[in-house]
Design an enzyme around this catalytic site. Structure first.
Site, PDB file in Angstrom:
ATOM      1  N   ARG A  35    -136.979   4.861  -0.717  1.00  0.00           N
ATOM      2  CA  ARG A  35    -136.932   6.405   0.282  1.00  0.00           C
ATOM      3  C   ARG A  35    -138.543   6.727   0.751  1.00  0.00           C
ATOM      4  O   ARG A  35    -139.173   7.105   1.878  1.00  0.00           O
ATOM      5  CB  ARG A  35    -136.621   6.901  -0.313  1.00  0.00           C
ATOM      6  N   LYS A 218    -111.678   5.856  -6.138  1.00  0.00           N
ATOM      7  CA  LYS A 218    -110.561   7.385  -5.491  1.00  0.00           C
ATOM      8  C   LYS A 218    -110.401   7.490  -4.273  1.00  0.00           C
ATOM      9  O   LYS A 218    -111.770   8.084  -3.807  1.00  0.00           O
ATOM     10  CB  LYS A 218    -111.396   8.596  -6.519  1.00  0.00           C
ATOM     11  N   GLY A 374    -123.573   5.048  -0.820  1.00  0.00           N
ATOM     12  CA  GLY A 374    -124.477   4.554  -1.841  1.00  0.00           C
ATOM     13  C   GLY A 374    -123.823   2.821  -2.739  1.00  0.00           C
ATOM     14  O   GLY A 374    -124.508   1.773  -2.766  1.00  0.00           O
ATOM     15  N   GLY A 397    -123.711  11.048   0.383  1.00  0.00           N
ATOM     16  CA  GLY A 397    -123.076  12.349   0.700  1.00  0.00           C
ATOM     17  C   GLY A 397    -123.285  13.325   1.610  1.00  0.00           C
ATOM     18  O   GLY A 397    -121.680  13.669   2.316  1.00  0.00           O
TER      19      GLY A 397
HETATM   20  P1  AMP Z   1    -116.969   4.857  -5.086  1.00  0.00           P
HETATM   21  O1  AMP Z   1    -118.113   5.582  -5.348  1.00  0.00           O
HETATM   22  O2  AMP Z   1    -115.931   5.764  -4.475  1.00  0.00           O
HETATM   23  O3  AMP Z   1    -117.478   4.045  -3.589  1.00  0.00           O
HETATM   24  O4  AMP Z   1    -117.124   3.505  -5.389  1.00  0.00           O
HETATM   25  C1  AMP Z   1    -116.969   2.632  -6.066  1.00  0.00           C
HETATM   26  C2  AMP Z   1    -116.318   1.716  -6.938  1.00  0.00           C
HETATM   27  O5  AMP Z   1    -115.555   1.571  -7.092  1.00  0.00           O
HETATM   28  C3  AMP Z   1    -117.116   0.667  -7.874  1.00  0.00           C
HETATM   29  O6  AMP Z   1    -118.194   1.410  -8.915  1.00  0.00           O
HETATM   30  C4  AMP Z   1    -116.541   0.245  -7.890  1.00  0.00           C
HETATM   31  O7  AMP Z   1    -116.775  -1.145  -8.854  1.00  0.00           O
HETATM   32  C5  AMP Z   1    -114.921   0.645  -8.203  1.00  0.00           C
HETATM   33  N1  AMP Z   1    -113.852  -0.133  -7.480  1.00  0.00           N
HETATM   34  C6  AMP Z   1    -113.475  -1.197  -6.269  1.00  0.00           C
HETATM   35  N2  AMP Z   1    -112.249  -1.544  -6.641  1.00  0.00           N
HETATM   36  C7  AMP Z   1    -111.784  -1.540  -8.036  1.00  0.00           C
HETATM   37  C8  AMP Z   1    -110.440  -1.650  -8.732  1.00  0.00           C
HETATM   38  N3  AMP Z   1    -110.146  -2.393  -8.046  1.00  0.00           N
HETATM   39  N4  AMP Z   1    -110.228  -1.504  -9.852  1.00  0.00           N
HETATM   40  C9  AMP Z   1    -111.622  -0.510 -10.173  1.00  0.00           C
HETATM   41  N5  AMP Z   1    -112.283  -0.145  -9.869  1.00  0.00           N
HETATM   42  C10 AMP Z   1    -112.483  -0.134  -8.707  1.00  0.00           C
END
Ligand code: AMP
Length: 417
Positions: A35, A218, A374, A397
């Site tokens: 950064r 999610k 991230g 974000g």
């Molecule tokens: P996000 O912050 O929503 O972009 O999510 C990133 C996280 O999603 C990472 O820590 C990944 O380990 C998790 N992730 C991706 N695929 C899966 C999965 N099939 N099951 C559980 N976690 C997952």
């Protein structure tokens, strides 16, 4: 709006909002200076022109209280080394008039962590939203925020915002302060300008086929992003943990895979909307399942609609990857946010690494690729491909909110949108 590159800072004092929210170890040493390096072109141009520089930033979440562990004083030497010139430190960002006045051309003053003051974020402290007195407290805090912003503005002749990571916040230093400068004396810094152009490239000027790859854990955190993208993209690849909600919603058996039951209707709505809009929604068809959430779990590749009980989908299967590869390589614009598997576990990182490779390959063939958020940034870095994509966004974000179609307060305050 004034263009930063064309502005002559000679004899001017510039107050620059940067994102120096760098990670520190227990000894207060910087563990990743990305950064700081990101802001250098902006800061150096002001000094090279013969301007004086007042740098301001937040660090961590001190929640409106002084916290020595989050003092920007700890990084003053590192900033000086990066700039190649001494840096003075103002230990109270709201009481730096004398230090600012004394600054000569070529000199640099770093202000203490802005978030030591609750006025920076402008949220009332110690009162719950449900309290009847909340609205009055909020109004009072907004007035104090304006005063705080005016104080910061009084230190300088020009305001520059180069902190993309906080551009989605209407804070004193990221947006309110701009009210105290006329249109000729406020501008986006070089890093911010690059981010804004990169996002414009995909949201407004995309060449087609345009493919978005959305992964991560999610659906809930990316629902607005997915909905906005449905009006823009030709292909929408949905992978990672969030994909299982779509499979279960269609009657699939997903074993113990991650999913959100309360979002199944939304998922069906997205499937229907994609169809109606002619978007090719490319969900995963096969997944690498594990019998526990661990790197050393037993694994097997299975049909994503028939995951055995006791097993959970952890990574994209070969058939899914082959289909996604074809789509990605045929694309002219690519946006990627979120891993397609649990890439932190070496044994389940293959799919995400493959996606990074396909995006790099498509970029080499002339596609424009923007990676943000991230974890996807961590993924391209992990696979050493960051310099083989068109742009890696620094603000997770802020980028997501821009892709949702929201106008970022930090950008609007300067552009007057
Ligand atoms: P996000 O912050 O929503 O972009 O999510 C990133 C996280 O999603 C990472 O820590 C990944 O380990 C998790 N992730 C991706 N695929 C899966 C999965 N099939 N099951 C559980 N976690 C997952």
């Amino acid at each position: 709006m004034v263009n930063f590159k064309d502005f002559d800072f000679a004899g001017k004092k510039a107050i620059v909002r940067v994102d120096f929210n760098v990670p520190l170890n227990e000894k207060g040493e910087i563990t990743d200076d990305t950064r700081i390096r990101g802001a250098l072109p902006t800061l150096k141009k002001i000094l090279a022109d013969g301007g004086a520089l007042i740098i301001m930033s937040h660090m961590g979440k001190p929640k409106g209280k002084v916290n020595p562990k989050l003092s920007l004083g700890q990084i003053a030497n590192a900033v000086a080394a990066a700039l190649g010139t001494p840096v003075k430190f103002a230990p109270d960002c709201a009481d730096a008039s004398t230090a600012a006045e004394a600054l000569k051309p070529g000199e640099v003053l770093l202000l203490e962590n802005l978030r030591f003051y609750p006025e920076e974020e402008g949220k009332p402290v110690g009162i719950d939203k449900t309290d009847p007195a909340y609205d009055a407290a909020k109004k009072e805090m907004k007035a104090r925020q304006a005063e705080f912003a005016e104080k910061l503005a009084s230190y300088a002749d020009v305001y520059v915002n180069d902190a993309f990571g906080t551009a989605h916040r209407r804070h004193a230093s990221t947006a309110v302060i701009a009210d105290y400068f006329d249109a000729e004396h406020k501008m986006l810094g070089l890093l911010m300008e690059k981010e804004v152009v990169a996002i414009d490239n995909v949201l407004r000027n995309a060449r087609h086929p345009f493919t978005a790859i959305i992964g991560g854990s999610k659906v809930s955190s990316k629902l607005a992003v997915i909905k906005n993208l449905l009006d823009k993209v030709d292909n929408l690849i949905i992978g990672g943990g969030m994909g299982f909600t779509f499979i279960k919603a269609q009657g699939g058996h997903i074993g113990d895979s991650l999913h959100e039951d309360d979002l199944m209707d939304e998922a069906l709505g997205i499937i229907a909307a994609a169809k109606a809009k002619g978007v090719n929604l490319a969900l995963s068809s096969r997944t690498v399942a594990a019998d526990s959430f661990s790197n050393d779990a037993n694994r097997q590749e299975v049909d994503i609609f028939n995951i055995p009980d006791g097993w959970e989908g952890m990574d994209a299967g070969e058939e899914s990857l082959a289909r996604w590869r074809e789509i990605i390589l045929a694309s002219k614009t690519i946006l990627w946010n979120g891993p397609v598997g649990v890439f932190e576990f070496e044994n389940f990182a293959h799919g995400t690494g493959e996606i990074a490779k396909y995006v790099a390959e498509a970029t080499r063939n002339g596609a424009y690729s923007l990676i943000g958020g991230g974890d996807s940034v961590a993924a391209v870095n992990k696979f050493g491909l960051a310099d083989r994509v068109s742009y890696v966004s620094t603000g997770g974000g802020a980028m997501l909110e821009a892709i949702e179609g929201k106008v970022l307060p930090g950008v609007a305050a300067i552009k007057g949108e």
